[in-house]
Design a protein around this motif. Structure first.
Motif, PDB file in Angstrom:
ATOM      1  N   THR A   1      -2.745 -22.606 -25.831  1.00 25.18           N
ATOM      2  CA  THR A   1      -2.155 -23.466 -24.805  1.00 25.18           C
ATOM      3  C   THR A   1      -1.229 -24.490 -25.465  1.00 25.18           C
ATOM      4  N   VAL A   2      -0.027 -24.613 -24.918  1.00 26.73           N
ATOM      5  CA  VAL A   2       0.945 -25.583 -25.422  1.00 26.73           C
ATOM      6  C   VAL A   2       1.510 -26.376 -24.255  1.00 26.73           C
ATOM      7  N   GLN A   3       2.098 -27.523 -24.571  1.00 31.46           N
ATOM      8  CA  GLN A   3       2.838 -28.304 -23.584  1.00 31.46           C
ATOM      9  C   GLN A   3       4.288 -28.384 -24.028  1.00 31.46           C
ATOM     10  N   LEU A   4       5.178 -27.940 -23.137  1.00 35.18           N
ATOM     11  CA  LEU A   4       6.611 -28.085 -23.375  1.00 35.18           C
ATOM     12  C   LEU A   4       7.008 -29.465 -22.882  1.00 35.18           C
ATOM     13  N   ARG A   5       7.711 -30.210 -23.718  1.00 34.03           N
ATOM     14  CA  ARG A   5       8.158 -31.549 -23.347  1.00 34.03           C
ATOM     15  C   ARG A   5       9.682 -31.531 -23.244  1.00 34.03           C
ATOM     16  N   PHE A   6      10.163 -32.141 -22.171  1.00 32.29           N
ATOM     17  CA  PHE A   6      11.585 -32.107 -21.850  1.00 32.29           C
ATOM     18  C   PHE A   6      12.204 -33.496 -21.969  1.00 32.29           C
ATOM     19  N   ALA A   7      13.516 -33.540 -22.035  1.00 33.04           N
ATOM     20  CA  ALA A   7      14.227 -34.818 -22.106  1.00 33.04           C
ATOM     21  C   ALA A   7      14.027 -35.624 -20.821  1.00 33.04           C
ATOM     22  N   HIS A   8      13.969 -34.950 -19.665  1.00 34.40           N
ATOM     23  CA  HIS A   8      13.906 -35.667 -18.389  1.00 34.40           C
ATOM     24  C   HIS A   8      12.728 -35.255 -17.515  1.00 34.40           C
ATOM     25  N   ALA A   9      12.401 -33.987 -17.471  1.00 36.77           N
ATOM     26  CA  ALA A   9      11.354 -33.481 -16.574  1.00 36.77           C
ATOM     27  C   ALA A   9       9.963 -33.749 -17.154  1.00 36.77           C
ATOM     28  N   GLU A  10       8.978 -33.639 -16.292  1.00 41.73           N
ATOM     29  CA  GLU A  10       7.586 -33.766 -16.706  1.00 41.73           C
ATOM     30  C   GLU A  10       7.207 -32.579 -17.592  1.00 41.73           C
ATOM     31  N   PRO A  11       6.211 -32.742 -18.488  1.00 41.49           N
ATOM     32  CA  PRO A  11       5.779 -31.630 -19.354  1.00 41.49           C
ATOM     33  C   PRO A  11       5.267 -30.437 -18.533  1.00 41.49           C
ATOM     34  N   VAL A  12       5.399 -29.257 -19.123  1.00 41.80           N
ATOM     35  CA  VAL A  12       4.912 -28.022 -18.515  1.00 41.80           C
ATOM     36  C   VAL A  12       3.901 -27.401 -19.470  1.00 41.80           C
ATOM     37  N   THR A  13       2.705 -27.087 -18.959  1.00 38.93           N
ATOM     38  CA  THR A  13       1.672 -26.443 -19.766  1.00 38.93           C
ATOM     39  C   THR A  13       1.842 -24.932 -19.683  1.00 38.93           C
ATOM     40  N   VAL A  14       1.790 -24.271 -20.851  1.00 40.42           N
ATOM     41  CA  VAL A  14       1.981 -22.825 -20.935  1.00 40.42           C
ATOM     42  C   VAL A  14       0.791 -22.211 -21.664  1.00 40.42           C
ATOM     43  N   SER A  15       0.219 -21.160 -21.087  1.00 36.71           N
ATOM     44  CA  SER A  15      -0.827 -20.375 -21.740  1.00 36.71           C
ATOM     45  C   SER A  15      -0.152 -19.167 -22.383  1.00 36.71           C
ATOM     46  N   ILE A  16      -0.346 -19.031 -23.698  1.00 40.07           N
ATOM     47  CA  ILE A  16       0.327 -17.968 -24.454  1.00 40.07           C
ATOM     48  C   ILE A  16      -0.721 -16.982 -24.962  1.00 40.07           C
ATOM     49  N   PRO A  17      -0.765 -15.768 -24.393  1.00 43.28           N
ATOM     50  CA  PRO A  17      -1.721 -14.777 -24.882  1.00 43.28           C
ATOM     51  C   PRO A  17      -1.291 -14.225 -26.246  1.00 43.28           C
ATOM     52  N   VAL A  18      -2.278 -13.992 -27.105  1.00 39.06           N
ATOM     53  CA  VAL A  18      -2.015 -13.392 -28.420  1.00 39.06           C
ATOM     54  C   VAL A  18      -2.055 -11.878 -28.244  1.00 39.06           C
ATOM     55  N   ARG A  19      -0.990 -11.226 -28.673  1.00 42.39           N
ATOM     56  CA  ARG A  19      -0.849  -9.766 -28.556  1.00 42.39           C
ATOM     57  C   ARG A  19      -0.932  -9.136 -29.942  1.00 42.39           C
ATOM     58  N   ALA A  20      -0.905  -7.822 -29.998  1.00 39.37           N
ATOM     59  CA  ALA A  20      -0.887  -7.108 -31.271  1.00 39.37           C
ATOM     60  C   ALA A  20       0.345  -7.549 -32.062  1.00 39.37           C
ATOM     61  N   ALA A  21       0.254  -7.504 -33.381  1.00 34.98           N
ATOM     62  CA  ALA A  21       1.360  -7.945 -34.245  1.00 34.98           C
ATOM     63  C   ALA A  21       2.654  -7.199 -33.948  1.00 34.98           C
ATOM     64  N   ASN A  22       2.559  -5.941 -33.504  1.00 35.99           N
ATOM     65  CA  ASN A  22       3.759  -5.133 -33.245  1.00 35.99           C
ATOM     66  C   ASN A  22       4.124  -5.075 -31.761  1.00 35.99           C
ATOM     67  N   TYR A  23       3.560  -5.949 -30.946  1.00 41.03           N
ATOM     68  CA  TYR A  23       3.812  -5.963 -29.502  1.00 41.03           C
ATOM     69  C   TYR A  23       5.288  -6.164 -29.211  1.00 41.03           C
ATOM     70  N   GLN A  24       5.813  -5.370 -28.276  1.00 39.61           N
ATOM     71  CA  GLN A  24       7.182  -5.522 -27.795  1.00 39.61           C
ATOM     72  C   GLN A  24       7.135  -5.619 -26.276  1.00 39.61           C
ATOM     73  N   PRO A  25       7.648  -6.714 -25.684  1.00 38.61           N
ATOM     74  CA  PRO A  25       7.625  -6.832 -24.221  1.00 38.61           C
ATOM     75  C   PRO A  25       8.509  -5.755 -23.578  1.00 38.61           C
ATOM     76  N   LYS A  26       8.133  -5.396 -22.352  1.00 38.82           N
ATOM     77  CA  LYS A  26       8.932  -4.409 -21.611  1.00 38.82           C
ATOM     78  C   LYS A  26      10.226  -5.064 -21.173  1.00 38.82           C
ATOM     79  N   LYS A  27      11.295  -4.345 -21.209  1.00 38.92           N
ATOM     80  CA  LYS A  27      12.616  -4.865 -20.826  1.00 38.92           C
ATOM     81  C   LYS A  27      12.753  -4.946 -19.345  1.00 38.92           C
TER      82      LYS A  27
END
Length: 149
Positions: A123-149
């Motif tokens: 879990t991370v928080q993205l912090r912006f210059a003006h907007a409120e922070p956004v929390t993001v959940s990032i799943p850990v995938r296989a080392a060779n994972y490639q997202p679908k286009k």
């Protein structure tokens, strides 16, 4: 002028002033995050993360930092051609998106508290210059994972 005409004129003037205040057509940034993933790190101390930040608002903003308990240091990186370098911020255009991807802009995690494995979620928080922070959940995938286009 009679009372009715005066009231109508006052209402018309008030409505005109209210609309003039909204005349820019710009709305505040509205962020959503899609396609987040972190390839399972191959080392114990470093990892990367990728996703797309969509801004459905009419005002541009920029990511200025990322925070998480997962690592001692998280930096923004940009790629120009074949050169990767640390960035102070990454822009998210109005009604547009910022793509973080392998070989392109991305997050770098240094000094990991532990080595995550496939199936973990960071879990991370993205912090912006003006907007409120956004929390993001990032799943850990296989080392060779490639997202679908």
């Amino acid at each position: 002028m009679n009372r009715r005409t005066t009231l109508a004129a006052a209402l018309a003037l008030t409505a005109g002033l209210a609309l003039a205040g909204c005349g820019t057509g710009e709305s505040a940034p509205q962020f959503t995050v899609d396609g987040a993933y972190m390839p399972q790190p191959v080392t114990d101390d470093m990892a990367g993360a990728f996703f797309t930040v969509k801004n459905n608002g009419g005002t541009a903003d920029k990511i200025t930092s990322v925070t998480s308990d997962f690592a001692k240091d998280i930096t923004l990186h940009k790629t120009s051609g074949t050169k990767m370098e640390q960035a102070d911020s990454l822009p998210v255009p109005a009604n547009g998106e910022l793509k973080l991807s392998r070989g392109g802009n991305h997050l770098m995690f240094m000094g990991l508290k532990y080595k995550p494995t496939k199936g973990d979620v960071i879990t991370v928080q993205l912090r912006f210059a003006h907007a409120e922070p956004v929390t993001v959940s990032i799943p850990v995938r296989a080392a060779n994972y490639q997202p679908k286009k």
